[in-house]
Design a protein around this motif. Structure first.
Motif, PDB file in Angstrom:
ATOM      1  N   ILE A   1       0.480  -1.070   0.541  1.00 59.55           N
ATOM      2  CA  ILE A   1       0.163  -0.359   0.269  1.00 59.55           C
ATOM      3  C   ILE A   1       0.868   1.546   0.041  1.00 59.55           C
ATOM      4  N   LEU A   2       1.755   1.487   0.245  1.00 50.87           N
ATOM      5  CA  LEU A   2       3.206   2.619   0.813  1.00 50.87           C
ATOM      6  C   LEU A   2       3.507   2.366  -0.661  1.00 50.87           C
ATOM      7  N   THR A   3       4.327   1.407  -1.066  1.00 51.92           N
ATOM      8  CA  THR A   3       4.942   1.678  -2.197  1.00 51.92           C
ATOM      9  C   THR A   3       3.229   2.463  -2.883  1.00 51.92           C
ATOM     10  N   SER A   4       2.504   1.333  -3.722  1.00 51.64           N
ATOM     11  CA  SER A   4       1.594   2.036  -4.367  1.00 51.64           C
ATOM     12  C   SER A   4       1.130   2.772  -4.425  1.00 51.64           C
ATOM     13  N   THR A   5       0.731   4.411  -3.318  1.00 45.95           N
ATOM     14  CA  THR A   5      -0.095   5.171  -2.996  1.00 45.95           C
ATOM     15  C   THR A   5       1.494   6.418  -3.176  1.00 45.95           C
ATOM     16  N   THR A   6       2.305   6.268  -2.898  1.00 51.10           N
ATOM     17  CA  THR A   6       3.398   6.738  -3.011  1.00 51.10           C
ATOM     18  C   THR A   6       3.362   6.936  -4.965  1.00 51.10           C
ATOM     19  N   ALA A   7       3.505   5.916  -5.442  1.00 51.42           N
ATOM     20  CA  ALA A   7       4.024   5.690  -7.171  1.00 51.42           C
ATOM     21  C   ALA A   7       2.476   6.603  -7.322  1.00 51.42           C
ATOM     22  N   LEU A   8       1.262   6.418  -6.891  1.00 56.53           N
ATOM     23  CA  LEU A   8       0.227   6.979  -7.878  1.00 56.53           C
ATOM     24  C   LEU A   8       0.730   8.761  -7.094  1.00 56.53           C
ATOM     25  N   TRP A   9       1.240   9.052  -6.036  1.00 55.39           N
ATOM     26  CA  TRP A   9       1.058   9.896  -5.943  1.00 55.39           C
ATOM     27  C   TRP A   9       2.145  11.235  -6.707  1.00 55.39           C
ATOM     28  N   TYR A  10       3.273   9.916  -6.672  1.00 55.28           N
ATOM     29  CA  TYR A  10       4.580  10.711  -7.988  1.00 55.28           C
ATOM     30  C   TYR A  10       3.796  10.683  -8.937  1.00 55.28           C
ATOM     31  N   LEU A  11       3.494   9.870  -9.723  1.00 53.18           N
ATOM     32  CA  LEU A  11       2.727  10.651 -11.094  1.00 53.18           C
ATOM     33  C   LEU A  11       1.912  11.733 -11.793  1.00 53.18           C
TER      34      LEU A  11
ATOM     35  N   THR B   1      -2.664  15.202  -2.780  1.00 60.50           N
ATOM     36  CA  THR B   1      -1.589  14.644  -1.812  1.00 60.50           C
ATOM     37  C   THR B   1      -2.386  15.421  -0.317  1.00 60.50           C
ATOM     38  N   LEU B   2      -3.620  15.450   0.443  1.00 60.47           N
ATOM     39  CA  LEU B   2      -4.101  15.639   1.199  1.00 60.47           C
ATOM     40  C   LEU B   2      -4.318  13.926   1.406  1.00 60.47           C
ATOM     41  N   VAL B   3      -4.796  13.088   0.819  1.00 61.24           N
ATOM     42  CA  VAL B   3      -5.011  11.959   0.869  1.00 61.24           C
ATOM     43  C   VAL B   3      -3.654  11.306   0.719  1.00 61.24           C
ATOM     44  N   TYR B   4      -2.901  11.335  -0.091  1.00 59.65           N
ATOM     45  CA  TYR B   4      -1.425  10.643   0.137  1.00 59.65           C
ATOM     46  C   TYR B   4      -1.087  10.700   1.586  1.00 59.65           C
ATOM     47  N   PHE B   5      -1.700  11.906   2.472  1.00 63.39           N
ATOM     48  CA  PHE B   5      -1.275  12.517   3.964  1.00 63.39           C
ATOM     49  C   PHE B   5      -1.716  11.129   4.789  1.00 63.39           C
ATOM     50  N   GLY B   6      -2.748  11.089   4.318  1.00 62.07           N
ATOM     51  CA  GLY B   6      -3.883   9.981   5.131  1.00 62.07           C
ATOM     52  C   GLY B   6      -3.664   8.534   5.637  1.00 62.07           C
ATOM     53  N   VAL B   7      -3.070   8.513   4.019  1.00 63.39           N
ATOM     54  CA  VAL B   7      -2.398   7.226   4.337  1.00 63.39           C
ATOM     55  C   VAL B   7      -0.859   6.951   5.181  1.00 63.39           C
TER      56      VAL B   7
END
Length: 208
Positions: free
Chosen positions: A37-47, A148-154
């Protein structure tokens, strides 16, 4: 004695989170799920945030790749006498829909009850709490977009339960001190400001 009393008052964070696989993932007892989950959300946020990748294009490309893989798999399976791709029954059960609808109904009724207490009941304390929460949300929204808020929430959901589980006692002490300070400040505000405000609701009742 104090150590024993603190240990008996400790909260099982795992049980509070449900005690299931979700709790295991949030507390990193099963690190594989949390890492995925951390890797996928980080990749999506970066994209979407840094590489300026379009969300609609991303979804279309992912679906196109999935359809292409399934088509090639099915064609090769028929030519090589291999089993077809194991696709589950893609349908939503009525039970799942009813569960989601009931949960949504509870949240909507809760929001409507708050609006009623503010508009009709003229609950000043509740109005100030809602106004403060909306102001804080608006203030945070000036600096971060929704993604970004969703990513910080994760990130927070994958770190806060683990940190609290390890350092529960000192965190509880700080929270108790903060809670007492907030109550003291609100009591001063209530005595010096809120109680001096006119109450039109009471005046309307007297006129009736």
């Amino acid at each position: 004695m104090s150590m024993g009393s603190n240990s008996t008052r400790r909260i099982s964070v795992h049980q509070v989170l449900g005690g299931g696989p979700v709790a295991d993932m949030l507390l990193w007892k099963k690190w594989c799920g949390g890492a995925v989950i951390l890797t996928s959300t980080t990749a999506l946020w970066y994209l979407f945030e840094r590489a300026d990748y379009n969300f609609l294009s991303f979804v279309a490309n992912v679906l196109l790749l999935l359809v292409l893989i399934l088509f090639v798999w099915a064609k090769s399976a028929s030519l090589l006498n291999r089993p077809l791709p194991p696709l589950p029954d893609l349908e939503i059960s009525e039970e799942s829909v009813s569960i989601v609808a009931d949960e949504l109904r509870l949240w909507v009724n809760f929001a409507l009850s708050i609006a009623r207490d503010i508009a009709i009941g003229r609950n000043l304390k509740l109005f100030l709490q809602v106004a403060l929460g909306l102001w804080i949300s608006s203030f945070i929204g000036r600096f971060f977009n929704f993604l970004t808020l969703v990513y910080f929430g994760v990130l927070l959901s994958l770190s806060a339960p683990l940190v609290y589980d390890k350092y529960q006692d000192p965190i509880d002490e700080k929270l108790c001190v903060t809670h007492r300070y907030v109550q003291m400040q609100y009591r001063k505000l209530d005595e010096n400001v809120l109680r001096k405000l006119p109450l039109p609701l009471n005046k309307e009742k007297k006129m009736q």
